[in-house]
Design a protein around this motif. Structure first.
Motif, PDB file in Angstrom:
ATOM      1  N   TRP A   1      -4.972 -16.498 -12.974  1.00 26.47           N
ATOM      2  CA  TRP A   1      -4.639 -16.791 -11.578  1.00 26.47           C
ATOM      3  C   TRP A   1      -5.928 -17.023 -10.791  1.00 26.47           C
ATOM      4  O   TRP A   1      -6.849 -16.209 -10.836  1.00 26.47           O
ATOM      5  CB  TRP A   1      -3.853 -15.622 -10.978  1.00 26.47           C
ATOM      6  CG  TRP A   1      -3.343 -15.929  -9.593  1.00 26.47           C
ATOM      7  CD1 TRP A   1      -4.009 -15.770  -8.424  1.00 26.47           C
ATOM      8  CD2 TRP A   1      -2.079 -16.477  -9.268  1.00 26.47           C
ATOM      9  NE1 TRP A   1      -3.242 -16.166  -7.375  1.00 26.47           N
ATOM     10  CE2 TRP A   1      -2.026 -16.633  -7.857  1.00 26.47           C
ATOM     11  CE3 TRP A   1      -0.947 -16.851 -10.030  1.00 26.47           C
ATOM     12  CZ2 TRP A   1      -0.913 -17.134  -7.210  1.00 26.47           C
ATOM     13  CZ3 TRP A   1       0.154 -17.353  -9.351  1.00 26.47           C
ATOM     14  CH2 TRP A   1       0.173 -17.496  -7.963  1.00 26.47           C
TER      15      TRP A   1
ATOM     16  N   PRO B   1      -1.308 -14.998  -3.148  1.00 21.37           N
ATOM     17  CA  PRO B   1       0.028 -15.015  -3.775  1.00 21.37           C
ATOM     18  C   PRO B   1       1.004 -15.933  -3.049  1.00 21.37           C
ATOM     19  O   PRO B   1       1.926 -16.469  -3.660  1.00 21.37           O
ATOM     20  CB  PRO B   1       0.463 -13.554  -3.717  1.00 21.37           C
ATOM     21  CG  PRO B   1      -0.816 -12.782  -3.682  1.00 21.37           C
ATOM     22  CD  PRO B   1      -1.761 -13.602  -2.893  1.00 21.37           C
TER      23      PRO B   1
ATOM     24  N   ARG C   1       5.509 -15.735  -3.834  1.00 20.33           N
ATOM     25  CA  ARG C   1       5.746 -14.433  -4.486  1.00 20.33           C
ATOM     26  C   ARG C   1       7.270 -14.283  -4.668  1.00 20.33           C
ATOM     27  O   ARG C   1       8.023 -14.436  -3.723  1.00 20.33           O
ATOM     28  CB  ARG C   1       5.202 -13.285  -3.643  1.00 20.33           C
ATOM     29  CG  ARG C   1       5.254 -11.935  -4.348  1.00 20.33           C
ATOM     30  CD  ARG C   1       4.854 -10.819  -3.383  1.00 20.33           C
ATOM     31  NE  ARG C   1       3.470 -10.943  -2.946  1.00 20.33           N
ATOM     32  CZ  ARG C   1       2.417 -10.450  -3.634  1.00 20.33           C
ATOM     33  NH1 ARG C   1       2.622  -9.826  -4.793  1.00 20.33           N
ATOM     34  NH2 ARG C   1       1.197 -10.569  -3.165  1.00 20.33           N
TER      35      ARG C   1
ATOM     36  N   ARG D   1       4.295 -13.700  -9.352  1.00 22.06           N
ATOM     37  CA  ARG D   1       3.772 -14.872  -8.624  1.00 22.06           C
ATOM     38  C   ARG D   1       4.133 -16.162  -9.370  1.00 22.06           C
ATOM     39  O   ARG D   1       4.186 -16.179 -10.610  1.00 22.06           O
ATOM     40  CB  ARG D   1       2.251 -14.785  -8.489  1.00 22.06           C
ATOM     41  CG  ARG D   1       1.749 -13.508  -7.862  1.00 22.06           C
ATOM     42  CD  ARG D   1       0.222 -13.494  -7.895  1.00 22.06           C
ATOM     43  NE  ARG D   1      -0.341 -12.252  -7.375  1.00 22.06           N
ATOM     44  CZ  ARG D   1      -1.656 -12.002  -7.297  1.00 22.06           C
ATOM     45  NH1 ARG D   1      -2.526 -12.920  -7.711  1.00 22.06           N
ATOM     46  NH2 ARG D   1      -2.091 -10.851  -6.802  1.00 22.06           N
TER      47      ARG D   1
END
Length: 461
Positions: free
Chosen positions: A103, A109, A135, A141
């Motif tokens: 990520w 998020p 989210r 996520r």
């Protein structure tokens, strides 16, 4: 036809305005098209990314994590990983499925839209991407995106094409403005040429009209109507002057004849003196009338049809021969200077009389002088005829007054004359498209007739 246009003229301002308008409109259209196409492409990409995100989120809500992972694999396999960017990760960012190995730390998020350089799984080069992130309800996520390298290339090509089009439009706008300005200038030059021709005595000249009814046609028709009126008035003036010449000269001539007959018949000495004075006044009146009529006809342009080829050295020598004895009697020497072979088309009688008037003025007013010189020469297409003496001259502030009709300066008022000599010289110069200037001969006065654009005599083969 020349292209030179003064930068401060109204034509130059029209050219600049036309150029600015054309370039502004063309450049504005090109920039709008380029920006609009870029915005449309970006909106399409964001819309496709949003659709992919919504589809993946709906799959998670229906089947949970397993359903989402399966759909991600199907989407990546269907596109062969060409441009799609997908990452499904736990709440802490640990990847679960997708083609990103981790990520991105700079992506929150929940992110609506962000462009970023990232490495896709199996790629050793970073790629420019547009991504969004949400989210999910369980805290996990979901990142979806699209590789936009191709879009950037298209944008660069579009930008280069736009710059090339702007450069081309710059040239075309300038060329178009110059063509417009030249067309306007040509129409104006035509009107100016007609006005100049009329000023030179060609009263039949008229402005050409195209029949389009535009502003230039309206102006041309108005000028032509004015010229018709001027031609009619000049024609009437010609008739009036001819009538005056006939009606006034005849009575004055008869009066002079009667006075001469009375002089022959009378034996009274005092009466003879008075009659002689009256005869002189009649002669002066007849000469003044003839000179005034000649001035009016010359100023009206009457006489250009009588232009003939004149040998200037021969003309000046004739004047020296005629006025030479009178000059010797007054204590002057009269000389002529002209290059051999100098020939031009002019009104010989008018020019001879004008130069004769200047010689007589020099003999009358150049007291204390000893030399009068007649000169004929050419300078840049202009014929210069000069009569110079070495007398007291005329003060600079009085020279303009000396050229007016019936103008006589104070030191000359006790001498006989009508004040029409220099006026006739000015009228003759005007008939030949020229001017008269008085200048200092140091000492004395130089009177210069500048005759411009005279026709050249045709040479027989």
């Amino acid at each position: 036809m020349r292209w030179g246009i003064p930068i401060r003229s109204i034509t130059a301002r029209i050219i600049l305005l036309a150029f600015a308008l054309q370039f502004t409109v063309t450049g504005g259209v090109l920039v709008f098209v380029q920006q609009a196409s870029q915005r449309a492409l970006a909106a399409e990409q964001r819309e496709s990314i949003d659709e992919l995100r919504d589809e993946l989120a709906a799959a998670w809500r229906v089947g949970g994590s397993a359903e989402l992972r399966g759909l991600i694999e199907d989407r990546l396999e269907a596109t062969h990983g060409a441009v799609a960017v997908i990452l499904y990760a736990r709440a802490d960012g640990t990847p679960i499925a997708g083609n990103l190995s981790a990520w991105p730390t700079v992506i929150a998020p929940t992110t609506s839209w962000r462009t970023i350089d990232l490495y896709r799984t199996g790629s050793d080069q970073p790629e420019r991407m547009g991504v969004t992130a949400i989210r999910l309800a369980d805290g996990s996520r979901l990142l979806t995106g699209h590789v936009i390298e191709a879009n950037l290339l298209i944008a660069r090509v579009n930008r280069e094409a736009m710059l090339a089009a702007l450069a081309a439009s710059l040239v075309m706008a300038l060329l178009g403005a110059l063509i417009i300005g030249r067309a306007l200038s040509r129409r104006i030059e035509t009107i100016a040429a007609t006005a100049h021709a009329v000023g030179e005595g060609a009263l039949a000249a008229r402005v050409e009209t195209s029949g389009s009814g535009d502003a230039f046609d309206v102006l041309g028709n108005s000028i032509n109507a004015m010229l018709d009126r001027i031609e009619a008035l000049v024609s009437q003036l010609r008739l009036i002057t001819d009538g005056l010449a006939h009606d006034l000269r005849s009575p004055v001539t008869r009066m002079k004849s009667l006075i001469e007959r009375a002089i022959v018949d009378t034996r009274d000495p005092e009466a003879l003196v008075s009659l002689d004075r009256v005869a002189q006044e009649a002669e002066a009146l007849l000469a003044m009338l003839s000179t005034a009529l000649q001035i009016s006809r010359a100023e009206a342009g009457i006489g250009r049809e009588r232009f003939t080829a004149v040998d200037l050295p021969g003309l000046l020598e004739d004047l020296v021969e005629i006025y030479g004895p009178l000059a010797e009697d007054e204590g002057f020497t009269l000389a002529a200077e002209a290059p051999a072979g100098l020939q031009v088309m002019l009104h010989r009688e008018f020019v001879s009389q004008a130069l004769g008037n200047l010689i007589e003025n020099a003999l009358k007013y150049a007291a204390g002088g000893r030399r009068i010189v007649l000169t004929a020469r050419e300078r840049r297409g202009t014929l210069l005829l000069e009569v110079a003496d070495d007398g007291p001259g005329i003060a600079p502030e009085q020279r303009e007054e000396a050229l007016t009709r019936f103008g006589r300066l104070d030191p000359a008022r006790h001498l006989p004359g009508s004040g029409l000599g220099l006026s006739l010289v000015s009228a003759v110069a005007h008939l030949h498209g020229g001017t008269v200037e008085l200048d200092d001969n140091r000492p004395g006065l130089t009177v210069t007739m500048s005759l411009r654009d005279l026709p050249r005599p045709t040479r027989s083969a």
